[in-house]
Design a protein around this motif. Sequence first.
Motif, mmCIF file in Angstrom:
data_model
loop_
_atom_site.group_PDB
_atom_site.id
_atom_site.type_symbol
_atom_site.label_atom_id
_atom_site.label_comp_id
_atom_site.label_asym_id
_atom_site.label_seq_id
_atom_site.Cartn_x
_atom_site.Cartn_y
_atom_site.Cartn_z
ATOM 1 N N GLY A 108 -14.186 36.255 -90.234
ATOM 2 C CA GLY A 108 -12.958 37.015 -90.154
ATOM 3 C C GLY A 108 -13.180 38.516 -90.276
ATOM 4 O O GLY A 108 -14.270 39.027 -90.038
ATOM 5 N N THR A 127 -14.223 32.592 -97.035
ATOM 6 C CA THR A 127 -14.667 31.394 -96.321
ATOM 7 C C THR A 127 -14.558 30.160 -97.208
ATOM 8 O O THR A 127 -14.033 29.122 -96.785
ATOM 9 C CB THR A 127 -16.127 31.568 -95.842
ATOM 10 N N VAL A 130 -11.667 30.280 -92.379
ATOM 11 C CA VAL A 130 -12.164 31.564 -91.878
ATOM 12 C C VAL A 130 -13.682 31.571 -91.974
ATOM 13 O O VAL A 130 -14.239 31.724 -93.054
ATOM 14 C CB VAL A 130 -11.566 32.733 -92.675
ATOM 15 N N ASP A 186 -8.465 33.311 -89.080
ATOM 16 C CA ASP A 186 -8.818 34.709 -88.821
ATOM 17 C C ASP A 186 -10.193 34.715 -88.164
ATOM 18 O O ASP A 186 -11.170 34.282 -88.767
ATOM 19 C CB ASP A 186 -8.841 35.497 -90.135
ATOM 20 N N LEU A 187 -10.269 35.188 -86.922
ATOM 21 C CA LEU A 187 -11.538 35.181 -86.203
ATOM 22 C C LEU A 187 -11.697 36.497 -85.457
ATOM 23 O O LEU A 187 -10.918 36.819 -84.558
ATOM 24 C CB LEU A 187 -11.597 34.002 -85.231
ATOM 25 N N GLU A 188 -12.704 37.285 -85.847
ATOM 26 C CA GLU A 188 -13.031 38.554 -85.194
ATOM 27 C C GLU A 188 -14.520 38.570 -84.841
ATOM 28 O O GLU A 188 -15.329 39.059 -85.627
ATOM 29 C CB GLU A 188 -12.697 39.751 -86.097
ATOM 30 N N SER A 207 -9.163 28.918 -86.166
ATOM 31 C CA SER A 207 -9.461 29.623 -87.413
ATOM 32 C C SER A 207 -8.265 30.479 -87.785
ATOM 33 O O SER A 207 -7.563 31.008 -86.911
ATOM 34 C CB SER A 207 -10.708 30.500 -87.263
#
Length: 237
Positions: free
Chosen positions: A109, A94, A106, A170-172, A168
């Motif tokens: 992520g 981050t 991120v 990476d976004l989960e 973003s």
Amino acid sequence: MTPHASRLPSVDIARGVALIGMVVFHFTFDLEMFGHLAPGTITNPYWSGFARLVAGSFVFLAGLSLILAHSDGFRARAFWRGTGLVALAALAVTVATYIAMPHMFVFFGILHIIALSRVLGLAFLRVPVWGLVTCGALVWALPYLLQFEAFNARALAWIGFAETLPLSMDLEPIFPWFGPFLLGMAAAHLLRPWLGRWRSEGGAMGRALAFAGRHSLPIYLVHQPLLIGAMWVFAQL
């Protein structure tokens, strides 16, 4: 991507294969970023589906590893040490991405969801397979059925019910990504006898994949800086 999760060769090899997929996708991402591929390449259905498959495999394996690592009783010290390492790595990602690309950093992520899923997964350690599968399917399906504008902001988007996800790298979000974690936990119960019998890493390829799988966290942290650095040098040449 959880350190010290399980030393079964089959799990390490599977994690090593997932790492290859991760590197392939990020290399493609970098090629597009440097202008070597057409804009929008990584957002086409093939590459976006591939990215989801790779991310889902890491989360799935993290859930599987949680059960395998604590099948003979909860090992609190090992659990909190491993979870802490993943959480610290998530924080590092981050900070680094915020410095490099503040408009698309991120904030939640793959490492963030794995760290949080490990903690949430403690409540499911004694849940039977049918319960894990049911909960996993519900968690996966709910954000496609329920979406709210209030969740569009980054402060809430990590939960997973946004109508439009913020930008973003990476976004989960928890919903749906805690779903494959629970499904991985269910798979561990079903596959544990078979996984326990597979003790060989096989030939050179198997040993290389298992080695990568055992060191997936540091590989995750260093592979993108190395790829971007190499591509920048190539661009200068």
